[in-house]
Design a protein around this motif. Structure first.
Motif, PDB file in Angstrom:
ATOM      1  N   PHE A   4       0.833  -1.525   0.133  1.00  0.00           N
ATOM      2  CA  PHE A   4      -0.228   0.248  -0.555  1.00  0.00           C
ATOM      3  C   PHE A   4       0.872   1.230  -0.043  1.00  0.00           C
ATOM      4  N   PHE A   8       0.806   3.927  -3.375  1.00  0.00           N
ATOM      5  CA  PHE A   8       0.515   5.465  -2.571  1.00  0.00           C
ATOM      6  C   PHE A   8       1.469   6.853  -2.449  1.00  0.00           C
ATOM      7  N   THR A  73      -7.864   8.135  -2.543  1.00  0.00           N
ATOM      8  CA  THR A  73      -7.834   7.989  -0.738  1.00  0.00           C
ATOM      9  C   THR A  73      -6.504   7.145  -0.482  1.00  0.00           C
ATOM     10  N   ARG A  74      -6.684   7.269   1.419  1.00  0.00           N
ATOM     11  CA  ARG A  74      -5.497   6.652   1.639  1.00  0.00           C
ATOM     12  C   ARG A  74      -5.237   5.390   2.590  1.00  0.00           C
ATOM     13  N   GLU A  75      -7.183   4.995   2.417  1.00  0.00           N
ATOM     14  CA  GLU A  75      -6.873   3.603   3.628  1.00  0.00           C
ATOM     15  C   GLU A  75      -6.443   2.668   2.864  1.00  0.00           C
ATOM     16  N   LYS A  76      -5.199   1.831   4.323  1.00  0.00           N
ATOM     17  CA  LYS A  76      -5.548   0.562   3.298  1.00  0.00           C
ATOM     18  C   LYS A  76      -5.717  -0.671   3.311  1.00  0.00           C
ATOM     19  N   ARG A  77      -7.142  -0.467   2.395  1.00  0.00           N
ATOM     20  CA  ARG A  77      -8.187  -1.249   1.633  1.00  0.00           C
ATOM     21  C   ARG A  77      -7.700  -1.676   0.008  1.00  0.00           C
ATOM     22  N   ASN A  79      -9.359  -1.546  -2.205  1.00  0.00           N
ATOM     23  CA  ASN A  79      -9.889  -0.869  -3.626  1.00  0.00           C
ATOM     24  C   ASN A  79      -8.966   0.184  -3.802  1.00  0.00           C
ATOM     25  N   ASP A  80      -8.666   0.983  -2.220  1.00  0.00           N
ATOM     26  CA  ASP A  80      -7.889   2.136  -2.261  1.00  0.00           C
ATOM     27  C   ASP A  80      -6.927   1.800  -3.288  1.00  0.00           C
ATOM     28  N   MET A  83      -7.571   2.477  -6.882  1.00  0.00           N
ATOM     29  CA  MET A  83      -7.873   3.482  -7.006  1.00  0.00           C
ATOM     30  C   MET A  83      -6.979   4.686  -7.467  1.00  0.00           C
ATOM     31  N   SER A  84      -6.049   4.333  -7.018  1.00  0.00           N
ATOM     32  CA  SER A  84      -4.649   4.891  -6.511  1.00  0.00           C
ATOM     33  C   SER A  84      -3.649   4.711  -8.230  1.00  0.00           C
TER      34      SER A  84
END
Ligand code: SF4
Ligand code: NI
Ligand code: NI
Length: 709
Positions: A4, A8, A73-77, A79-80, A83-84
């Motif tokens: 992640f 990011f 977005t910066r959640e550690k999931r 999907n994030d 999307m990144s």
């Protein structure tokens, strides 16, 4: 760092660069400066397909960057991270489009950069037939030149389309390898952002063939995952930007295979570590579930569809055969089983060794076939494939057909041991492979003796060709009992159905009624099914209850009514790989036709790409219709609206290509001589006023017809 963090951080880095680049461009050019890629109707194709918004100026590009930011977005999931990844790809597209400001040509040989819509349309048929079984994206530098080249060649030999980004481009160049779209190895660019040009191909395929609504990101990603057989090979060491791009690829359904072992996290079927580069090929095909048709032919050079577009220059050739200068012929001849000895290959006359280097020679090959289900109607269908078979031989080049073929054998192929008898081997194997349902036995006789070539050409081949031409000329929609469906393109256009008739070939130009008939015979459950024509509704429109029922069935209910001869009422759908598109031109009551090769402007104020973007994806769009080149001279072309006299404009090249047949049809239908002279082209007019002026001067019949809408 976790995966992640890497995605990011890579995304943030690219975003920062993009913001800086856009601001600098605005400072330099002002915010109203136009931005676009050349030869596409889809704006910035990636951003447009994901969001549904077309970007045309720097100001809008800056706004678009704000939209991209919302994906970051910066959640550690998972999907994030995906999307990144998409956000990184979109940033790459923005950076790339800035390179094209003011019509600049930022890419130099051998790199391609942005690929035109027309290239994607051309890929349609080979992708659906499996002729191109997949698309490889190779990124970075291989551990060694040898390993890199071996990997590229392994895909090439399988027919896979290879795109290259970064250091691998210099590596294949260093090894002296030929690259280019014609050999299916496309260097995109050396910056990592140039990878967006292949992503752009995948996303435009969804819009062109799949009728995906721009902005419907969910359907878009499902389309690329299910239908675009692409995958990524990324050589380590990977920086975070590449990792972020990889997340974008995975989001689109494209697995990433890498030899990086440090700091990488395996994701089953999506992010795969393969330390051994020589196993990249097998690992990638398995991950993407790509099956390769194996053709083992006993010849001393490679045989693969990737070599189909290879060109042999004069200086590289050992010998040449040229039907335009000396007697040549290629012929499939149906014989009785007792007359054919299976797999016998005979050369009558000198072999290449006995021919002078660089000389022009005669050649005539007769492929004798026998089989219970063989019909003389299939002869031209098989014969037409010879071009493709002989071209797929590495170091051999073929053009033309019948008695006008031209073949070159390269020095390299000759030195590798390639001889004329191997042409026989290729013809034998491929005919048996592809036509096994109708050909039980096959024998090849190749003549190089000049006197024998003359005899074969004039006494055997030409009389057969003439008989066939008579049969074809008499083959009208009225003269046959059935039509055929073709649904090959449903792999990409799920609701598209072509109805193929003697006078209306498939819109790709590759499937005639005879082809469809042969395909049906070869594979009764395959893409071409019989459509009866027993219940006509309106013969002028080409409307039949049988046809309606068939398209309903084969489109799974997406289509209800299709007419064969109208562009306005229930016209046939288009998948996207049409050779030509016609669209109505309201000022002259006529239609404009543009072919895929034509890059200029038409009097509709649209280029081919822009016209083409008005239809496709298996939906009906009255007023616009995709079709094959040969349909233009047909008596059934737009019969419902008055026929070919509606044609007011065509690119010059297309006009010349079709002139003889179009003139003959116009004479037959309306008694007009030299009709093509009345049709405008780009040298006469590319705007409607000048066109109407020209048509008036020529007395073009369309001006006197009723308006079409
Ligand atoms: Fe595709 Fe139609 Fe050509 Fe079949 S005939 S390959 S469906 S375009
Ligand atoms: Ni109805
Ligand atoms: Ni198609």
């Amino acid at each position: 760092m976790t995966l992640f963090d890497r995605v990011f951080s890579g995304n943030d880095a690219v975003y920062g660069l993009t913001e800086g680049a856009i601001d600098a461009a605005i400072a330099q050019h002002g915010e109203d400066k136009a931005v676009s890629f050349p030869d596409t109707a889809y704006s910035l194709p990636c951003y447009y397909s994901v969001t549904g918004t077309k970007v045309t100026t720097l100001k809008e590009l800056k706004e678009a960057l704000g939209v991209v930011k919302t994906l970051m977005t910066r959640e550690k999931r998972l999907n994030d991270a995906f999307m990144s990844g998409i956000a990184t790809a979109l940033c790459a597209e923005f950076i790339e489009v800035l390179k094209y400001i003011d019509g600049a040509t930022p890419y130099e040989e051998p790199c391609y950069g942005h690929l035109a819509d027309a290239v994607i349309r051309e890929l349609g048929v080979p992708l659906v037939t499996g002729d191109i079984p997949g698309v490889a994206v190779i990124l970075g530098s291989a551990p060694s030149v040898e390993e890199g080249v071996a990997l590229v060649k392994s895909y090439q030999a399988q027919g896979i389309l290879v795109t290259l980004v970064g250091g691998i481009i210099d590596q294949v160049k260093e090894a002296g390898m030929n690259t280019g779209a014609n050999v299916r190895v496309i260097p995109l660019g050396k910056d990592v952002t140039s990878v967006i040009h292949v992503v752009s191909v995948a996303l435009r395929a969804a819009l062109i063939f799949g009728n995906v609504t721009p902005g419907d990101a969910g359907t878009l990603m499902k389309y690329t995952m299910d239908r675009v057989p692409a995958f990524v090979n990324a050589f380590g060491p990977l920086d975070d930007v590449v990792v972020a791009c990889g997340a974008g690829a995975i989001a689109l359904g494209f697995p990433v295979i890498t030899n990086e072992t440090e700091n990488i996290f395996r994701v089953p079927k999506s992010l795969i570590v393969q330390e051994d580069v020589s196993k990249f090929n097998a690992t990638s095909l398995e991950a993407r579930d790509i099956k390769i048709k194996i053709t083992n032919i006993d010849i001393p050079v490679a045989f693969a569809s990737a070599f189909e577009g290879e060109i042999i220059r004069r200086k590289d050739m050992q010998v040449e055969f040229d039907g335009s200068r000396v007697d040549c012929a290629e012929l499939v001849h149906t014989c009785d089983a007792s007359e054919v000895e299976d797999h016998k290959i005979t050369v009558v006359g000198p072999e290449v060794d006995e021919m002078e280097e660089g000389s022009k020679n005669s050649i005539a090959y007769v492929v004798k076939v026998a089989g219970k289900n063989m019909q003389p109607d299939f002869e031209p269908v098989i014969e037409r494939k010879f071009h493709n078979y002989i071209n797929c031989i590495e170091g051999v080049y073929h053009t033309g057909q019948r008695d006008m073929q031209r073949i070159r054998i390269s020095h390299a192929a000759y030195d590798a041991g390639f001889r004329i008898k191997h042409i026989g081997e290729v013809l034998y194997s491929q005919v048996k492979n592809e036509f096994d349902a109708v050909v039980d036995k096959c024998e090849v006789v190749i003549y190089t003796d000049p006197a024998e070539c003359t005899r074969i050409r004039h006494e055997v081949a030409i009389p057969i060709f003439e008989k066939r031409d008579d049969r074809l000329a008499n083959l009208t929609d009225e003269s046959v009992d059935v039509y055929y469906s073709c649904i090959l393109c449903q792999a990409f256009s799920p609701s598209h159905v072509c109805v193929v008739t003697p006078e209306r070939l498939g819109l790709c130009g590759a499937v005639s009624w005879l082809d469809a008939k042969a395909t049906n015979e070869l594979d009764p459950n395959g893409p071409c099914q019989v459509i009866t024509k027993e219940r006509p509704i309106n013969e002028d429109l080409g409307a039949y209850e049988d046809v309606d029922e068939a398209v309903q069935k084969f489109s799974q209910g997406a289509l209800e009514h299709v007419t064969l001869y109208s562009i306005m009422q229930d016209p046939m759908t288009s998948c996207g790989c049409f050779e030509c598109i016609c669209g109505i031109e309201p000022f002259s009551n006529g239609v404009v036709i543009a072919n895929r090769e034509y890059a200029g402007m038409t009097p509709l104020g649209m280029t081919f790409s822009e016209m083409a973007s008005m239809t496709g994806g298996g939906v009906q769009t009255p007023g616009f219709m995709g079709h094959g080149k040969h349909f233009i001279a047909s008596k059934k072309f737009m019969k419902a609206e008055g026929g070919i006299e509606r044609i007011v404009w065509m690119p010059k090249e297309l006009k010349e290509f079709i002139a003889d047949r179009l003139n003959a049809t116009a004479k037959d239908l309306y008694g007009i001589d030299n009709f093509t002279d009345m049709i405008g082209d780009e040298t006469v007019a590319t705007d409607p006023e000048a066109l109407v002026e020209f048509l008036t001067e020529k007395g073009h019949p369309a001006l006197g017809l009723d308006p079409m809408m």
